[in-house]
Design an enzyme around this catalytic site. Structure first.
Site, PDB file in Angstrom:
ATOM      1  N   HIS A   1       6.185   0.826  -3.048  1.00  0.00           N
ATOM      2  CA  HIS A   1       5.251  -0.114  -2.423  1.00  0.00           C
ATOM      3  C   HIS A   1       3.973   0.595  -2.020  1.00  0.00           C
ATOM      4  CE1 HIS A   1       7.812  -3.746  -1.908  1.00  0.00           C
ATOM      5  NE2 HIS A   1       8.783  -2.845  -2.005  1.00  0.00           N
TER       6      HIS A   1
ATOM      7  N   GLU B   1       1.287  -0.764  -1.107  1.00  0.00           N
ATOM      8  CA  GLU B   1       0.694  -1.507   0.023  1.00  0.00           C
ATOM      9  C   GLU B   1       1.389  -1.168   1.330  1.00  0.00           C
ATOM     10  OE1 GLU B   1       4.433  -3.589  -0.303  1.00  0.00           O
ATOM     11  OE2 GLU B   1       3.098  -2.660  -1.761  1.00  0.00           O
TER      12      GLU B   1
ATOM     13  N   CYS C   1       7.318  -2.760  -7.574  1.00  0.00           N
ATOM     14  CA  CYS C   1       8.733  -2.923  -7.217  1.00  0.00           C
ATOM     15  C   CYS C   1       9.450  -3.774  -8.272  1.00  0.00           C
ATOM     16  CB  CYS C   1       8.850  -3.523  -5.811  1.00  0.00           C
ATOM     17  SG  CYS C   1      10.521  -3.436  -5.125  1.00  0.00           S
TER      18      CYS C   1
END
Length: 1487
Positions: free
Chosen positions: A356, A358, A272
């Site tokens: 992202h 994750e 990001c």
């Protein structure tokens, strides 16, 4: 002007009963826009950048994401707070908070449409509102977030939330002008994990907890440092740069340190903002995007592998790819807007992702990037060289396909309905777009897909291996598609494959391989495949015999569920609590399936479904997820279904999503499929129920619910086309490789017609009984479910307990608790009764039903608003009226509560400017403009911020047929679609109104505007008024539009076609019979009911039997033949309850007559085209259940001419313009009129295709000509159609055969009569009626699959009158069967009558005792010793025994003849050894 705020106060009081009252607050934008709502958070003023996210789950994760620091967040999904907020104290094994992404709420403020004060979830620690107050974060609901999103998508804006006038003048604050990273970054160094592990320096720019968790799970030691920490002289094994808010360019020191790190070869990974930092350090330009990308469905294409991944994103800045230095390349590119989504170094182990990986919230598809980072680290530490992947050229796997056979689904049955007409039509469109020749095999003549302008060739033949092989031999296709024809097409395809037929003729299967299909259909193989990937399934065992099933159940332990393999709609399934219950289920299941799965019961768990798409390049997306209102135990086809899921947290949603993708990849499915789960409502435990490796009922629902054309895309993928190359048909600029974001709520509700069947069980469970379904769309659950209830049946007003339930004289149930705990077709009304009349609490209803409390809280809210209206003194306030509309109450409902009438409430709405707002379905929650007009209406919107569309088309409205039910099915959708297409061809703008997700008419590219809305007087008038429509066509959608025609006209609506006053003369039984008397047209003797005694007196004059006929009904609803005074009284009561506002007529019932139908089209009363068909059965069988022949084969030309003459005269008397259908009786050469339907009929597709003359096309032009052409003549209309064929010219015969679903309707009597019972129909062509009949009968699944030779016939009944022609023909059939060496079993009495009156040699017969006390006959049927049964219902004391025989025959799939004329026709066809030719439709019509 109307705004949402005008009802804020009253709605707040209603929705927050027991909650603290919220204050009115305002969102002010820097361009002057103002949005007002109700507070459910803190009540302080704040300022920040206003952004939106299209994520549908994960609000706790988003609100604690540091990347949102300083921003006012708008959630586009309108229903928020449903599952509350989990505990912030619960931690994982690393000591990190388990449910949050940081230690605080980072957003400045929150804006939502609808807030749930009452949350429901096993992990909920508190409500969202109280949590926001704890963190001092303002939040507003009751704001039109779609209108706000449409405004913001042009560029983010600064905004302020204010509660006081003085606060509105404060300056706006732009968080991006400062270095926001400094406010969210750690101030001290923190360490996580084992220091002995590889060391990662993680630069905290606003790091999320799940990033730390992902690193620790890979056995890495994490040293978390401030954003400006100088690590240049420090040892580390890997360098990580986190996400964060704001502009990366302001992190000057961070970029400087990063440039130094680039001089090393130590692996670097950025996410990001970390990606932007790497870009800036490399020398590339970082720029602010017009709005940015925020949500969970952003498609990103890996530039190395060319695969597309669905990602979670939250950023407003990006790297400009073209400014990257030569040693850097784009790693990912956004498939929608082309923006950079990550970079990599061509020779060093440096890479980044703008999204992202994750997630948390969001999809986990790119979690592999953490694995890549770890791999680089360990390779580097070991001294091994790191090979940087190089881009792989895209390999086009597009197959060389030239001619494809598509297997259709055949006639409509319970569990397999019109959704396959929609999916098949979409498939053909997709293939034609690719220039491929299409060959369709489908005997369902009522469908759109079998129209001559769609597939290149259509074969109206049985979808059986034998017939399909003949077509293969003739057509020589190179490929075949199996997944667009439901279970029928799939099972046939599997048999073709297993028999070696496809291989023998070099035909390849497109899409999902047959091996994968079998893996999903064979329960044992499916379980084995799931165990291969350690996926969770319920403890189970596949069994092939009854004995094995019982043993397995005892090993697993009761209760269990039994599931049949290769079955549709839960056929052959059921729950069992003991051996005896299991044996009953298993006996029936093994009659239609070779295998039964015995499985541990998880009844009461949540049932959740995902629609998954995968291409041959392994790109995989989840298009839609759905949650059942009813828990496990009710088949998903029987349950109310809500889309998207309302009560799943981010963890649950994405856990099941990741599992779906894992399973579908493992199975190797190509195209579309769905996966169903049972989810424990008290934990994360789940089990996979099943996977359907084909288009399904849920696929059609998902397509309509999201706007994503699943069948169209699946057909493209079957050709080897990759998903990113297919365009999103709604936006037309973005890719189809994405997951739709929804900013509305969808409710699917089933329709049952159980009242039409004698002795049927009303309980619903694991096997389907519903005949259709509706789909409603709204901006909250209450609005949507009330719409859905009304759509199911026009007699339902909404979430009300019907009057019969509240008077203590309920015909539905005697025990309310049992009705709630044992689901039936009326359970939703039992819930209403419990809440509104018995004060049951949500907790108590939940205990009885196991329905999630969130749904029950919403239903309680509806009941509370109803209570408020019923207790209103004096005139209703505008606030209460608007509040009622926002939770879905109709004008008629409101009128009933306030002692008014619908017209008065409508005028009150107009006077108060309480009007619905029109919203679009656009697949992307308003993030991109929609290019289609797929619409719905809602009161949860803000007219101050405009409708989504303009109303300058003045289009012609066509009303669809609504829900499929017995009597109104796919044939009316065919009519509506052909009408729309003709209007567009003529240059007219079109507006379709319909709410059936299974139909082609609700495909948004069929009409200029599609309203997925109620077909009620209220809604049609709203749309008509908004659109300034030129007129409304009511005659194409069956009975439902016709029923409101007169009311629409009386309210100023321009009805096109026949005048509704004339329609009423035909629909009203009294007026129509009076009209015929005045014309001296023969009809059965009749009388209009004024009293029971008058009807009884009439019956004495004509003698029994008599026919009871209500008005304005479809499919003979409540129509009955009364043979006695007692039956007369019972039937009259039923008829008046079905049609209370219209007269009931009693007519003489003429036995032994032949029924004839005339379909046609008129202009100003003059017949333009017509067709005369004949029923094979004698009168007494409803036309929808009858076998129909065209042209008639027993009628003389004189009789046909009389029919045409009577029909023409009636058309003139009614001044018909458009379609009509008339029914006649003929006995002893005398023709009498039964009825006239001034609308398209269910036989319109049949006669149109048989005659190769589109009756709908001509009817549409006649309607337009009368309305808009000056002095239009018949020749003006007919010149548009050059191919009008008269039935006397035909060299072929067509026979239409009904489809019944008696097996699915437990305990129902498989008999036919004057009230329709069939669920669908098929039709086939032949050179004579016997060939056509036999083809059609095979197509109707009448004969047991796999039974090659029929040998044993049971004759359980015979015609009563031995002097009748019926008995003579029957006796001849028995002789023919004996000649064909059938073993015939019958009773002694029938044998004696055959010997005495027909001189049949009864020595060849075998006699059985048919007495009800003997089980011998039933045992023979159970043991597969009977191949055919003749049993026609009798009016005598032995009828119960015959009911048991008929029921047993149906349960064990033994062909049952319940009509003597059909038995005779079958025997003649078989005895004549008719040859079944393999000819396509064009060969018949072009002779």
């Amino acid at each position: 002007m109307y705004t949402l705020n005008t009802t804020i106060e009253s709605r707040r009081k209603s929705e927050s009963r027991g909650c603290a009252e919220g204050k009115i607050g305002h969102l002010l934008l820097d361009d002057g826009k103002r949005y007002s709502g109700v507070s459910f958070g803190a009540e302080g003023t704040i300022s920040g950048e206003v952004v939106f996210t299209t994520a549908m789950v994960g609000y706790p994760e988003s609100l604690t994401d540091p990347s949102y620091q300083g921003q006012i967040l708008v959630l586009t999904y309108p229903l928020v707070g449903n599952y509350g907020v989990p505990s912030s104290e619960e931690v994982d094994t690393f000591g990190l908070p388990l449910h949050m992404e940081s230690n605080k709420v980072h957003i400045a403020g929150l804006i939502v449409q609808d807030y749930s004060h009452n949350c429901s979830h096993w992990q909920a620690a508190q409500a969202l509102g109280s949590w926001l107050k704890e963190h001092n974060v303002p939040a507003l609901y009751n704001i039109d977030t779609r209108a706000l999103t449409k405004h913001l998508r042009h560029g983010s804006r600064l905004g302020r939330i204010a509660f006081e006038k003085s606060q509105e003048l404060l300056p706006f604050h732009d968080p991006n002008v400062t270095n926001i990273v400094e406010t969210v970054s750690t101030k001290t160094v923190k360490e996580f994990g084992n220091p002995q592990n590889p060391k990662i320096i993680a630069v905290d720019c606003g790091i999320k907890y799940n990033i730390i968790r992902c690193l620790l799970k890979r056995d890495l030691f994490v040293k978390l440092v401030p954003f400006d920490y100088n690590y240049t002289n420090e040892h580390y094994d890997g360098l990580f740069f986190s996400n964060g808010p704001g502009d990366a360019r302001r992190c000057v020191d961070t970029i400087k340190h990063l440039k130094h790190a680039f001089t090393r070869n130590t692996p670097i990974f950025g996410i990001c903002l970390g990606s932007q930092l790497m870009g800036a350090a490399s020398g590339a330009e970082v720029y602010k995007m017009p709005f940015g990308n925020r949500g969970h469905n952003q498609p990103c294409i890996d530039q190395i592998t060319q695969k597309c991944y669905i990602t979670s994103q939250n950023h407003g800045f990006a790297i400009r790819s073209e400014t990257l230095p030569s040693e850097w390349r784009p790693l990912f590119v956004n498939a929608n807007d082309g923006s950079n989504e990550g970079i990599y170094h061509v020779s060093k182990p440096f890479f980044s992702a703008q999204f992202h990986p994750e997630a948390c919230g969001g999809p986990l598809d790119t979690m592999y990037l953490f694995d890549q980072f770890e791999r680089y680290i360990r390779l580097n530490m070991s001294g091994s060289s790191i090979s940087i992947p190089q881009p792989v050229p895209f390999v086009n796997k597009r197959l060389d396909v030239r001619k494809v056979i598509i297997l259709g689904s055949g006639g409509l049955t319970i569990g397999q309905a019109g959704e396959f007409d929609y999916s098949g039509s979409q498939c053909i469109k997709a293939l034609k777009e690719e220039g491929i020749e299409t060959i369709l095999i489908n005997p369902n003549i009522a469908t759109v897909q079998t129209s001559k302008d769609l597939a290149d060739k259509v074969y109206f033949l049985p979808v059986t291996p034998e017939q399909v092989e003949k077509v293969i031999i003739k057509e020589k296709p190179d490929s075949i598609l199996l997944s667009f024809g439901g279970q029928t097409g799939l099972n046939c395809g599997v048999k073709l494959y297993e028999a070696g037929i496809l291989e023998r003729h070099n035909v390849r299967v497109l899409g999902t391989p047959v091996s994968a299909i079998v893996d999903t259909e064979d329960r044992d193989r499916f379980n084995l495949r799931m165990r291969e990937i350690d996926e969770k399934i319920a403890t189970s065992q596949a069994c092939n015999t009854l004995q094995e099933a019982v043993a397995a159940a005892n090993r697993i332990g009761y209760p269990i569920i039994a599931r049949a393999a290769f079955a549709l709609g839960g056929l052959g399934s059921g729950f069992a609590n003991n051996d005896e219950e299991l044996k009953q289920i298993a006996k029936i299941a093994f009659a239609s399936s070779p295998q039964l799965l015995i499985e541990r019961s998880v009844k009461g768990w949540k049932e959740v479904e995902y629609e998954v798409v995968r291409d041959c390049h392994d790109n995989c997306i989840v298009v839609c997820n759905m949650e059942n209102f009813d828990p496990v135990g009710v088949h998903t086809g029987e349950s109310i279904v809500v889309c998207p899921s309302q009560t799943l947290s981010n963890t649950e949603y994405h856990m099941l999503r990741a599992t779906a993708i894992k399973v579908i990849r493992h199975l190797g499915i190509v195209g579309e499929c769905n996966i169903q789960y049972a989810l424990n409502p008290e934990s994360l435990e789940y089990v996979i129920i099943e996977v359907n490796a084909r288009l399904s009922r849920s696929s059609a629902l998902a397509s309509k619910a999201t706007g994503y054309p699943l069948a169209f895309v699946a057909a493209k993928l079957a050709l080897g086309i990759d998903l990113p190359s297919v365009r999103n048909a709604v936006t037309r600029v973005t890719t189809a490789c994405f997951e739709p974001s929804i900013d509305y709520c969808v409710v699917k509700m089933p329709r049952w017609d159980l009242s039409k069947f004698k002795q049927v069980s009303r309980e619903i469970g694991s096997a389907m009984k519903s005949v259709g379904e509706v789909m409603a769309i709204g901006r909250n659950f209450q609005e949507t479910i009330q719409k859905a209830i009304r759509m199911v049946n026009t007699s339902y007003t909404g979430f009300d307990a019907p009057q019969s339930l509240t008077t203590g004289q309920s015909p539905y149930y005697k025990n309310l608790d049992r009705e709630l705990s044992h689901p039936t077709d009326k359970r939703i009304f039992a819930i209403a009764d419990a809440m509104q009349n018995h004060s049951y609490t949500v907790d108590h209803i939940h205990e009885l039903t196991k329905i999630d409390k969130w749904f029950l809280y919403k239903l309680q809210n509806i009941s509370d608003v109803k209570h408020d209206m019923m207790n209103t003194a004096g005139d209703m306030s505008r606030e209460l009226l608007l509040q009622a509309k926002m939770v879905g109450f109709s004008d008629a409902q409101i009128a009933s509560y306030t002692h008014s009438d619908e017209s008065n409430i409508r005028q009150l709405r107009y006077a108060m400017n309480v009007m619905p707002c029109v919203k679009q379905i656009d697949t992307m929650a308003a993030e991109y403009p929609a290019q289609t007009n797929y619409l719905y209406t809602t009161y949860c919107a803000d007219l101050d911020h405009s409708h989504d569309v303009t109303f300058d088309d003045n289009g012609i409205m066509v009303l669809g047929s609504g829900v499929y039910r017995i009597g109104s099915s796919v044939e009316f959708d065919y009519c509506a679609v052909m009408c729309i297409r003709t209007l567009r061809e003529m240059g007219y703008k079109t507006i379709m109104v319909n709410y059936n997700p299974e139909t082609v008419s609700t495909d948004y590219d069929e009409s200029d505007k599609l309203y997925f809305e109620e077909l009620s007087l209220e809604r049609v008038m709203d749309i008509y008024r908004l659109e300034s429509s030129r007129g409304v066509i009511v005659c194409m959608g069956g009975q439902q539009p016709n029923n409101i025609a007169l009311s629409l006209q009386s309210n100023g609506v321009n009805i096109l076609g026949t005048n509704p006053i004339d329609i009423d003369k035909a629909e009203n039984r009294h007026l129509f019979s009076t009209l015929l008397d005045g014309m001296n047209v023969a009809q059965p003797k009749w009388d209009s009911l004024q009293s029971i005694s008058q009807a009884q007196d009439f019956c004495k004059t004509v003698d029994y039997p008599v026919l009871v006929r209500p008005s304005y009904v479809l499919s003979g609803a409540a129509m009955n033949v009364a043979h006695s005074q007692k039956e007369l009284v019972d039937y009259l009561k039923k008829a008046t309850s079905v049609s209370p506002d219209h007269p009931v007529v009693v007519t003489q019932f003429i036995t032994g007559a032949r029924e004839i139908e005339m379909d046609g089209v008129c202009l100003n009363g003059n017949v333009l085209v017509h067709a005369v068909s004949e029923h094979l059965e004698d009168a007494g069988v409803h036309s929808g259940d009858a076998h129909m022949v065209l042209p008639p084969h027993t009628l003389s030309q004189i009789i046909v001419d009389n029919v045409i003459s009577h029909g023409s005269n009636i058309c003139k008397a009614l001044n018909i313009t458009g379609p009509f259908n008339m029914q006649f009786l003929c006995k002893d050469g005398v023709v009498k009129v039964i009825e006239c339907n001034v609308r398209a009929s269910r036989s319109f597709p049949f006669v149109s295709k048989t005659l190769n003359t589109s009756f709908v096309r001509i009817a549409t032009k006649a309607i337009v000509a009368k309305a808009f052409w000056k002095d239009a003549s018949e020749s003006d209309v007919m010149t548009f159609d050059e191919n009008v064929m008269h039935q006397n010219q035909l060299k072929h015969v067509a026979v239409k055969v009904p489809m019944f679903s008696f097996k699915r309707l437990d305990k129902s009597d498989p008999s036919v009569g004057v009230e329709m019972a069939s669920t669908g129909e098929v039709a086939c062509f032949g050179r004579n009626h016997m060939e056509a009949f036999l083809k059609a009968k095979i197509s109707s699944n009448f004969f047991k699959s796999g039974k090659s030779k029929l040998q044993n016939l049971l004759i359980a009944t015979a015609p009563a009158n031995h002097k009748s022609s019926e008995f003579v023909n029957f006796s001849r059939s028995v002789v023919d069967m004996l000649e064909m060496e059938f073993n015939i079993y019958t009773s002694h009495s029938i044998g004696e009558r055959l010997r005495r009156y027909a001189r049949v040699n009864i020595e060849k017969l075998q006699f059985l005792d048919l007495d009800s006390k003997s089980d011998l006959v039933l045992d023979k049927i159970h043991n597969n010793e009977i191949d055919l049964v003749v049993d026609v219902p009798q009016k005598n004391e032995e009828e119960h025994a015959h009911y048991l025989i008929r029921r047993s025959a149906v349960n064990h799939e033994v062909p049952l003849f319940n009509n003597y004329q059909i038995f005779d026709t079958y025997v003649k066809s078989v005895h004549s050894e008719v040859v079944l030719e393999t000819e396509h439709y064009g060969e018949y019509i072009h002779e």
